[in-house]
Write an enzyme that holds these catalytic residues in place. Structure first.
Site, short mmCIF file in Angstrom:
data_model
loop_
_atom_site.label_atom_id
_atom_site.label_comp_id
_atom_site.label_asym_id
_atom_site.label_seq_id
_atom_site.Cartn_x
_atom_site.Cartn_y
_atom_site.Cartn_z
N ASP A 8 125.75 14.75 -38.76
CA ASP A 8 125.70 13.66 -37.79
C ASP A 8 124.84 12.57 -38.44
O ASP A 8 124.50 12.66 -39.64
CB ASP A 8 125.19 14.13 -36.41
CG ASP A 8 123.71 14.45 -36.38
OD1 ASP A 8 123.06 14.45 -37.46
OD2 ASP A 8 123.17 14.73 -35.29
N CYS A 65 122.45 18.27 -39.57
CA CYS A 65 122.00 17.29 -38.57
C CYS A 65 120.49 17.14 -38.74
O CYS A 65 119.95 17.50 -39.80
CB CYS A 65 122.42 17.68 -37.15
SG CYS A 65 121.79 19.25 -36.54
N THR A 67 117.95 18.67 -37.19
CA THR A 67 117.31 19.99 -37.25
C THR A 67 118.21 21.06 -37.85
O THR A 67 117.72 22.13 -38.22
CB THR A 67 116.95 20.46 -35.83
OG1 THR A 67 118.17 20.53 -35.07
CG2 THR A 67 115.97 19.51 -35.15
N HIS A 98 124.42 39.64 -46.74
CA HIS A 98 124.47 40.55 -45.60
C HIS A 98 125.42 40.09 -44.49
O HIS A 98 126.04 40.92 -43.84
CB HIS A 98 123.07 40.72 -45.00
CG HIS A 98 122.12 41.42 -45.92
ND1 HIS A 98 120.91 41.93 -45.50
CD2 HIS A 98 122.19 41.70 -47.24
CE1 HIS A 98 120.28 42.49 -46.52
NE2 HIS A 98 121.03 42.35 -47.60
N HIS A 133 127.33 46.38 -44.66
CA HIS A 133 127.35 45.06 -44.02
C HIS A 133 128.73 44.73 -43.46
O HIS A 133 128.85 43.98 -42.51
CB HIS A 133 126.87 43.99 -44.99
CG HIS A 133 125.50 44.26 -45.53
ND1 HIS A 133 124.39 44.31 -44.70
CD2 HIS A 133 125.06 44.55 -46.78
CE1 HIS A 133 123.31 44.58 -45.44
NE2 HIS A 133 123.70 44.75 -46.69
C1 RB5 Z 1 120.05 13.65 -33.24
O1 RB5 Z 1 119.01 12.85 -32.79
C2 RB5 Z 1 119.60 15.10 -33.25
O2 RB5 Z 1 119.49 15.57 -31.96
C3 RB5 Z 1 120.56 15.93 -34.06
O3 RB5 Z 1 120.63 15.44 -35.36
C4 RB5 Z 1 120.25 17.42 -34.19
O4 RB5 Z 1 118.94 17.61 -34.65
C5 RB5 Z 1 120.60 18.25 -33.04
O5 RB5 Z 1 120.43 19.49 -33.06
#
Ligand code: RB5
Length: 145
Positions: A8, A65, A67, A98, A133
């Site tokens: 994203d 993304c 996180t 695994h 596994h």
């Molecule tokens: C975008 O602001 C953020 O929420 C997205 O990149 C991600 O971290 C969501 O899990």
């Protein structure tokens, strides 16, 4: 090996790093965007990668993304996808060995580009160990029925 990759807006820079890594490794890939930095919804970008990997059009997927969490949750909703969120090299190696993970998720806001490249390289080169596994993967597949 053919890899599908997407992010994203929170993962655009790291996606470019991983594309550069795959260029250096001689890995074929298709980039599913996004094409610019405007704000997008991560499920819209996790979906094409996960669906194409699940359909067998690509061997592996990488989703990024801010996180890595949203992308991994979304990718794992697609039947046949085992998406592993990794922010360390040990997990990247272990999840290939695994879990036979077929999608890797990472967060651009969590780790730096150097570590992310090492994680992705380890994961791309990692091989499933099979054996005991295999049975566990079959039990994951049963959960999808
Ligand atoms: C975008 O602001 C953020 O929420 C997205 O990149 C991600 O971290 C969501 O899990």
């Amino acid at each position: 090996m053919k890899v599908a990759i997407s992010s994203d807006h929170g993962g655009n820079r790291l996606r470019a790093e991983i594309r550069d890594l795959m260029d250096g490794m001689g890995i074929e890939y298709e980039d599913f965007g996004p094409r610019d930095d405007s704000s997008v919804d991560y499920p819209d970008y996790a979906r094409p990668v996960a669906e194409r990997v699940a359909a067998g059009e690509f061997d592996r997927g990488i989703v990024i993304c801010g996180t890595g969490i949203g992308m991994s949750i979304a990718a794992n909703k697609v039947k046949g996808i085992r998406c592993a969120l990794c922010h360390d090299v040990f997990s990247a190696k272990a999840t290939r060995g695994h879990n036979d993970s077929n999608v890797l998720a990472m967060g651009e806001r969590v780790i730096g580009p150097g570590l992310a490249r090492e994680i992705a390289q380890t994961w791309l080169e990692g091989e499933f160990e099979g054996g005991r596994h295999e049975r566990r993967i079959e039990k994951i597949t049963e959960l999808e029925q």
